[in-house]
Design a protein around this motif. Structure first.
Motif, short mmCIF file in Angstrom:
data_model
loop_
_atom_site.label_atom_id
_atom_site.label_comp_id
_atom_site.label_asym_id
_atom_site.label_seq_id
_atom_site.Cartn_x
_atom_site.Cartn_y
_atom_site.Cartn_z
N ALA A 1 2.37 0.11 4.45
CA ALA A 1 2.16 1.47 4.96
C ALA A 1 2.44 2.51 3.88
O ALA A 1 1.69 3.48 3.72
CB ALA A 1 3.05 1.71 6.18
N TRP A 2 3.52 2.31 3.12
CA TRP A 2 3.87 3.25 2.06
C TRP A 2 2.78 3.30 0.99
O TRP A 2 2.38 4.38 0.55
CB TRP A 2 5.21 2.84 1.45
N SER A 3 2.27 2.16 0.58
CA SER A 3 1.27 2.15 -0.49
C SER A 3 -0.06 2.73 0.00
O SER A 3 -0.75 3.42 -0.77
CB SER A 3 1.08 0.75 -1.07
N VAL A 4 -0.42 2.51 1.25
CA VAL A 4 -1.65 3.09 1.79
C VAL A 4 -1.51 4.62 1.87
O VAL A 4 -2.41 5.36 1.46
CB VAL A 4 -1.99 2.49 3.18
N ALA A 5 -0.36 5.09 2.35
CA ALA A 5 -0.14 6.54 2.44
C ALA A 5 -0.13 7.18 1.05
O ALA A 5 -0.73 8.23 0.82
CB ALA A 5 1.17 6.83 3.16
N LEU A 6 0.53 6.52 0.12
CA LEU A 6 0.61 7.03 -1.25
C LEU A 6 -0.78 7.14 -1.88
O LEU A 6 -1.13 8.14 -2.49
CB LEU A 6 1.50 6.10 -2.09
N THR A 7 -1.59 6.11 -1.68
CA THR A 7 -2.94 6.10 -2.24
C THR A 7 -3.84 7.13 -1.55
O THR A 7 -4.65 7.78 -2.21
CB THR A 7 -3.55 4.69 -2.13
N ALA A 8 -3.68 7.29 -0.24
CA ALA A 8 -4.49 8.27 0.49
C ALA A 8 -4.13 9.69 0.06
O ALA A 8 -5.01 10.54 -0.06
CB ALA A 8 -4.28 8.10 1.99
N LEU A 9 -2.85 9.95 -0.18
CA LEU A 9 -2.42 11.29 -0.57
C LEU A 9 -2.74 11.60 -2.03
O LEU A 9 -2.97 12.76 -2.39
CB LEU A 9 -0.92 11.45 -0.33
N LEU A 10 -2.74 10.56 -2.88
CA LEU A 10 -2.98 10.76 -4.31
C LEU A 10 -4.05 9.79 -4.80
O LEU A 10 -3.78 8.88 -5.59
CB LEU A 10 -1.67 10.53 -5.09
N PRO A 11 -5.29 9.96 -4.35
CA PRO A 11 -6.33 8.98 -4.67
C PRO A 11 -6.69 8.88 -6.16
O PRO A 11 -7.16 7.84 -6.60
CB PRO A 11 -7.53 9.44 -3.85
N LYS A 12 -6.44 9.93 -6.93
CA LYS A 12 -6.78 9.88 -8.36
C LYS A 12 -5.60 9.44 -9.22
O LYS A 12 -5.67 9.49 -10.43
CB LYS A 12 -7.28 11.25 -8.83
N SER A 13 -4.54 9.00 -8.59
CA SER A 13 -3.36 8.53 -9.32
C SER A 13 -3.39 7.01 -9.43
O SER A 13 -4.23 6.35 -8.81
CB SER A 13 -2.09 8.96 -8.57
N PRO A 14 -2.48 6.43 -10.18
CA PRO A 14 -2.40 4.96 -10.26
C PRO A 14 -1.79 4.32 -9.01
O PRO A 14 -1.45 3.14 -9.02
CB PRO A 14 -1.52 4.70 -11.48
N ALA A 15 -1.65 5.08 -7.93
CA ALA A 15 -1.05 4.54 -6.70
C ALA A 15 -1.81 3.33 -6.18
O ALA A 15 -1.22 2.47 -5.52
CB ALA A 15 -1.01 5.63 -5.62
N TRP A 16 -3.09 3.21 -6.49
CA TRP A 16 -3.89 2.07 -6.04
C TRP A 16 -3.30 0.76 -6.53
O TRP A 16 -3.50 -0.28 -5.93
CB TRP A 16 -5.34 2.22 -6.50
#
Length: 160
Positions: A123-138
């Motif tokens: 859940a944390w990684s999905v939220a992080l990626t959704a909030l910061l899609p152009k970051s290395p969060a993926w």
């Protein structure tokens, strides 16, 4: 009467043993998730202070003293110091690396990650990626599914 360490005794307080590993696949998945988390957290922590402009801010922070420059309620002048701290060593990077080290220890010992940790990480990684899609969060996205899949390689314990 000899003493045994917890690591060798492997007896839970309830008297039952921890879930046994059925396959090496569970250990490999947990180990891979651990290395991803260690890498993600370490790279974030080490790369954040190198962002353009931050080396100068860190030099000033260290020369003036962190207790004088980093604050939870920064003034306009001290905002850049607080921001540099919360993006670097005060960020999620160090705890993510430590959690990854815990996953690696669990893989080595044949332990099972609790479902709440696996689902929470996802859940944390999905939220992080959704909030910061152009970051290395993926790069954090595979960790949660790997933890969930590693749970399938264990026999069910007393609480499943």
């Amino acid at each position: 009467m000899g003493t045994q360490s917890y690591r060798h005794a492997r007896v839970e307080p309830s008297g039952s043993s921890p879930p046994a590993v059925r396959s090496c696949r569970a250990r490999r998945l947990l180990s891979a998730a651990g290395w991803l988390a260690v890498g993600f957290g370490t790279v974030h922590t080490l790369a954040a202070p190198l962002h353009p402009g931050r080396p100068r801010v860190w030099a000033e922070t260290l020369s003036r003293g962190p207790w004088r420059t980093i604050s939870l309620e920064p003034t306009d002048d001290a905002l850049r110091h607080a921001e540099a701290f919360w993006v670097g060593p005060g960020s999620f990077g160090p705890p993510t690396a430590l959690l990854g080290a815990l996953f690696l220890t669990g893989a080595r010992d044949g332990a099972r990650v609790p479902a709440s940790v696996a689902w929470g990480t996802l859940a944390w990684s999905v939220a992080l990626t959704a909030l910061l899609p152009k970051s290395p969060a993926w790069a954090s996205l595979p960790i949660g599914p790997m933890l969930l899949l590693s749970r399938r390689g264990h026999d069910r314990g007393p609480r499943g």
